[in-house]
Design a protein around this motif. Structure first.
Motif, mmCIF file in Angstrom:
data_model
loop_
_atom_site.group_PDB
_atom_site.id
_atom_site.type_symbol
_atom_site.label_atom_id
_atom_site.label_comp_id
_atom_site.label_asym_id
_atom_site.label_seq_id
_atom_site.Cartn_x
_atom_site.Cartn_y
_atom_site.Cartn_z
ATOM 1 N N ASP A 135 43.093 -1.277 -43.618
ATOM 2 C CA ASP A 135 43.048 -1.328 -45.080
ATOM 3 C C ASP A 135 41.611 -1.268 -45.583
ATOM 4 O O ASP A 135 41.326 -0.609 -46.596
ATOM 5 C CB ASP A 135 43.735 -2.597 -45.589
ATOM 6 C CG ASP A 135 45.241 -2.582 -45.347
ATOM 7 O OD1 ASP A 135 45.809 -1.470 -45.256
ATOM 8 O OD2 ASP A 135 45.838 -3.665 -45.227
ATOM 9 N N GLU A 136 40.714 -1.947 -44.879
ATOM 10 C CA GLU A 136 39.312 -1.941 -45.265
ATOM 11 C C GLU A 136 38.746 -0.526 -45.217
ATOM 12 O O GLU A 136 38.096 -0.073 -46.161
ATOM 13 C CB GLU A 136 38.514 -2.859 -44.333
ATOM 14 C CG GLU A 136 37.014 -2.858 -44.616
ATOM 15 C CD GLU A 136 36.206 -3.560 -43.534
ATOM 16 O OE1 GLU A 136 35.211 -4.230 -43.878
ATOM 17 O OE2 GLU A 136 36.566 -3.420 -42.342
ATOM 18 N N ARG A 137 38.967 0.185 -44.110
ATOM 19 C CA ARG A 137 38.364 1.524 -44.005
ATOM 20 C C ARG A 137 39.023 2.523 -44.958
ATOM 21 O O ARG A 137 38.373 3.456 -45.429
ATOM 22 C CB ARG A 137 38.375 2.020 -42.569
ATOM 23 C CG ARG A 137 39.712 2.303 -41.950
ATOM 24 C CD ARG A 137 39.554 2.969 -40.572
ATOM 25 N NE ARG A 137 40.818 3.021 -39.879
ATOM 26 C CZ ARG A 137 41.222 2.118 -38.975
ATOM 27 N NH1 ARG A 137 40.442 1.108 -38.645
ATOM 28 N NH2 ARG A 137 42.402 2.231 -38.391
ATOM 29 N N HIS A 138 40.295 2.314 -45.287
ATOM 30 C CA HIS A 138 40.936 3.185 -46.271
ATOM 31 C C HIS A 138 40.270 3.013 -47.635
ATOM 32 O O HIS A 138 39.986 4.000 -48.341
ATOM 33 C CB HIS A 138 42.424 2.871 -46.360
ATOM 34 C CG HIS A 138 43.198 3.833 -47.205
ATOM 35 N ND1 HIS A 138 43.546 3.562 -48.507
ATOM 36 C CD2 HIS A 138 43.668 5.083 -46.943
ATOM 37 C CE1 HIS A 138 44.209 4.582 -49.011
ATOM 38 N NE2 HIS A 138 44.302 5.522 -48.091
ATOM 39 N N ASP A 139 39.995 1.770 -48.004
ATOM 40 C CA ASP A 139 39.286 1.506 -49.259
ATOM 41 C C ASP A 139 37.867 2.077 -49.207
ATOM 42 O O ASP A 139 37.372 2.649 -50.196
ATOM 43 C CB ASP A 139 39.225 0.007 -49.531
ATOM 44 C CG ASP A 139 40.580 -0.583 -49.880
ATOM 45 O OD1 ASP A 139 41.496 0.185 -50.222
ATOM 46 O OD2 ASP A 139 40.718 -1.825 -49.796
ATOM 47 N N GLN A 140 37.203 1.917 -48.077
ATOM 48 C CA GLN A 140 35.839 2.432 -47.937
ATOM 49 C C GLN A 140 35.799 3.954 -48.029
ATOM 50 O O GLN A 140 34.837 4.524 -48.555
ATOM 51 C CB GLN A 140 35.242 1.962 -46.611
ATOM 52 C CG GLN A 140 34.946 0.470 -46.593
ATOM 53 C CD GLN A 140 34.616 -0.062 -45.215
ATOM 54 O OE1 GLN A 140 34.775 0.640 -44.209
ATOM 55 N NE2 GLN A 140 34.162 -1.295 -45.143
#
Length: 248
Positions: A135-140
């Motif tokens: 989820d973090e890298r998708h947002d990034q």
């Protein structure tokens, strides 16, 4: 393996560039092998991930730039790891290091960004290293795309360690807006990690639609790039692309 085009300026002012994206694991491995790999790829731009960020990180990055006949453009500790090196062919318009929001319990991530000119071509550049949590890298990835759009240039590239295979939703988010250069014009080998026995592609170079991709992949078999050096330099394999940037 068919050679990638060499760097050149076309009669119409467009520029053919060689762009390298490379996770160098904080230069904790064989730095001489690392310098040999980068030099053999003859890049105009090097998008680094995991550049040194702690004690005397500027000196370590400067030594790598000097050993490869390049200069530091931006990034390093001020971008939480991503950095950009460039050849003297580049004219630098501006740079900015961006820290992304910190996810509690995870490493700080950032972007090393720049706008440069090569002859008549103007280009936005971002080096990135996305997070380990899905989820973090998708947002990034969304933040990266927003930053790329905000550079105010017609043509731009982004490269880095995506920490995800092309089938993942973060990779798909990037490739739905940008060209995945490896998919557009496959060249060399595909898998980038781990260097000792690569079995997956988690690193990539992406370009806006107006950039012509002439070839992109891992430079296995490139003259001057030995398998021993690739294994010794760091735990990732590099991604090399040849791109034609139209004149503005």
């Amino acid at each position: 393996m068919t050679p990638l085009p060499n760097s050149r300026t076309e009669p119409d002012g467009s520029a053919v560039l060689r762009v390298l994206s490379y996770n160098i694991r904080s230069m904790r491995d064989d730095t001489h092998a690392l310098a040999r790999v980068i030099t053999a790829c003859a890049p105009d731009l090097v998008l680094l991930q995991e550049a040194p960020i702690f004690f005397r990180w500027r000196k370590k990055l400067a030594r790598l730039a000097a050993a490869t006949d390049l200069v530091i453009l931006t990034g390093g500790g001020t971008a939480a790891g991503p950095a950009v090196l460039c050849s003297l062919r580049a004219t630098v318009e501006r740079t900015e290091d961006v820290l992304l929001p910190l996810t509690p319990g995870h490493h700080r991530r950032g972007l090393a960004t720049a706008v440069v000119r090569f002859a008549g071509a103007r280009l936005g550049v971002i080096s990135c290293h996305l997070g380990l949590h899905r989820d973090e890298r998708h947002d990034q990835a969304g933040m990266l795309l927003d930053r790329l759009a905000g550079l105010g240039v017609e043509h731009a590239i982004a490269g880095g360690d995506i920490n995800e295979r092309p089938q993942g939703r973060t990779f798909a988010r990037l490739s739905s807006t940008l060209q995945d250069c490896r998919t557009t014009a496959p060249w060399g080998a595909e898998h980038t990690f781990p260097a000792a026995a690569p079995d997956r592609r988690i690193d990539g170079i992406f370009a806006t639609k107006g950039v012509e991709v002439l070839g992109c992949g891992v430079p296995l078999g490139l003259p001057g790039v030995t398998e021993n050096d690739l294994r010794a330099a760091t735990d990732h394999l590099p991604v090399l692309a040849a791109l034609r940037i139209p004149a503005n």
